[in-house]
Design an enzyme around this catalytic site. Structure first.
Site, PDB file in Angstrom:
ATOM      1  N   ARG A  12       0.827  -1.217   0.000  1.00 38.12           N
ATOM      2  CA  ARG A  12       0.000   0.000   0.000  1.00 38.12           C
ATOM      3  C   ARG A  12       0.861   1.266   0.000  1.00 38.12           C
ATOM      4  NH1 ARG A  12      -4.829  -2.066   3.980  1.00 38.12           N
ATOM      5  NH2 ARG A  12      -6.045  -2.992   2.303  1.00 38.12           N
ATOM      6  N   GLY A  31      -9.860  -7.874  -1.612  1.00 41.94           N
ATOM      7  CA  GLY A  31     -10.214  -8.920  -0.659  1.00 41.94           C
ATOM      8  C   GLY A  31      -9.682 -10.284  -1.044  1.00 41.94           C
ATOM      9  N   GLY A  54     -13.991  -3.682   0.021  1.00 39.64           N
ATOM     10  CA  GLY A  54     -15.333  -3.124   0.223  1.00 39.64           C
ATOM     11  C   GLY A  54     -15.644  -2.038  -0.789  1.00 39.64           C
ATOM     12  N   LYS A  67     -21.376 -15.793   0.537  1.00 39.66           N
ATOM     13  CA  LYS A  67     -22.804 -15.500   0.642  1.00 39.66           C
ATOM     14  C   LYS A  67     -23.389 -14.756  -0.546  1.00 39.66           C
ATOM     15  CE  LYS A  67     -23.475 -14.457   5.427  1.00 39.66           C
ATOM     16  NZ  LYS A  67     -23.263 -13.251   6.249  1.00 39.66           N
TER      17      LYS A  67
END
Ligand code: AMP
Length: 396
Positions: A39, A353, A376, A200
């Protein structure tokens, strides 16, 4: 939100100006040592541009969850050292965020110099998007640059609030994220293939609903596939399933059919008798899953079917693993898809992710067009939602 029309650092004169740059320096630190500096490296292009163009550079970021209190464990001091090494020039460290030390150091900063504020989340006002705190941050600078895509979906003082008080532009990292993902959503090279996996359905509903109007092929894998398979009337044994999403799964499949979208579910499944790496397992057709077994990965026939669709793609967006990839035995489907995407020649976009981690772990990172720096944030972007940290920036 016209994401492609946002001003960048190149659209504003930064020479001699103090620029407050919101970075994502939320890096893992163990015993004071940074264990992954990706990062920090990601922020260098913007920082170097500002230095080369004679700006006075104030960097700021959050790290971890210090819960609004000063805590040395979450200090950005190790980050300062790493930036110095990477830039090859000193970085002035402020002892606070908007306190006397930061303000006095900011006021004496010279063109080409760089300073770093302490962890923004030492103040609870940061996450509360407190206007007074945002004003204090803004008071040290003349231009605001946002280059932290990973927090762009959060309306915090340093990501959104501060833009109320200063001319606001994006850095190269955010520019790349929105150009590549924005173009894929608005004007993709076709065929446009989206691959969605992960645990999910409920986490991906927004993405499916947004993409179903745009893609040519939608590939489903991972735990979320079994809710769709059950909605088709199949026995799924002990596989993951969200029973309250069965109707939705049905309606999404009907919508896909009406729109003529190629909607691909796993035709075969690696099933195990327990959720363990050393369980008994076998591959069965997806309509032959027996009671007592659970789907843990896509099978080889599915891999081949997915590969054929991915091979022809002009653009591929991938978010979420195809199976329980943390267990080596059930990582094969995810590996196969990663390989297909890497070798496809398509514009390949990997949501952050788990899928980004999988692609990196498997050594395919260099072969992808773009690996998003925000898990996200990239999901919300693909859902077509407004990201406060981007909508706050000035339009061209
Ligand atoms: P997500 O955070 O929604 O992207 O989901 C990632 C997680 O989904 C990973 O931890 C995977 O192990 C898990 N996962 C993928 N496939 C399955 C599956 N068939 N059964 C259970 N968990 C799964």
């Amino acid at each position: 939100m016209n994401v492609l029309g946002k001003k960048t650092v190149e659209d504003i004169n930064v020479s001699g100006k103090t620029c407050l740059v919101r970075c994502d320096f939320n890096v893992p630190v163990k015993d004071g040592v940074i264990t992954d500096d990706k990062r920090i490296k990601g922020a260098l292009k913007t920082i170097k541009y500002l230095i080369d163009n004679h700006a006075k550079v104030i960097l700021c970021s959050h790290m971890g969850r210090p819960k609004g209190e000063f805590n040395m464990k979450y200090s950005l001091v190790p980050v300062r050292k790493r930036i110095e090494e990477l830039l090859g020039q000193p970085v002035i460290m402020a002892k606070d965020v908007v306190g006397e030390d930061a303000k006095s150091k900011a006021s004496t900063l010279k063109s080409g110099e760089v300073m770093l504020l302490e962890n923004l989340r030492f103040h609870k006002e940061e996450e509360n998007n407190d206007p007074e705190f945002a004003k204090q941050l803004a008071s040290m600078a003349e231009i605001y640059v946002n280059d932290a895509f990973g927090t762009a979906h959060r309306a915090h003082a340093s990501t959104a609030g501060v833009a109320e008080y200063l001319p606001a532009v994006c850095g190269y990292l955010i520019q790349k994220e929105i150009e590549i993902m924005g173009t894929a959503l608005e004007n993709p090279r076709r065929p446009f293939v989206a691959i969605l996996g992960g645990a999910k359905v409920s986490d991906k509903i927004g993405v499916i609903e947004n993409l179903i109007d745009k893609v040519d092929t939608l590939i489903i894998g991972g735990g979320m596939a079994y809710t769709f398979l059950k909605a088709k009337g199949y026995e799924i044994g002990n596989s993951l399933c969200e029973d309250d999403k069965l109707d939705l799964a049905k309606s999404l499949m009907i919508k896909a059919e009406e729109k003529g979208i190629n909607f691909l579910l796993p035709v075969d499944t690696v099933v195990g008798d327990e959720f363990k790496d050393d369980c008994n397992f076998k591959t069965v057709d997806s309509n032959k899953i027996e009671k007592g077994w659970m789907g843990l990965d896509i099978g080889e026939k599915s891999q081949a079917k997915y590969d054929a669709a991915i091979k022809n793609a002009g653009t591929v967006i991938w978010n979420g693993p195809m199976g329980v990839f943390e267990m080596p035995e059930f990582a094969k489907g995810t590996k196969a898809v990663a390989k297909s995407v890497a070798e496809s020649g398509a514009i390949s976009i990997i949501g952050g992710g788990d899928s980004a981690a999988a692609v990196e772990q498997l050594g395919f990172a260099d072969k992808m067009t773009h690996i998003s720096t925000g898990g996200g944030a990239s999901l919300e972007f693909l859902e077509g939602l407004e990201l406060p940290g981007i909508s706050a920036l000035n339009n061209k």
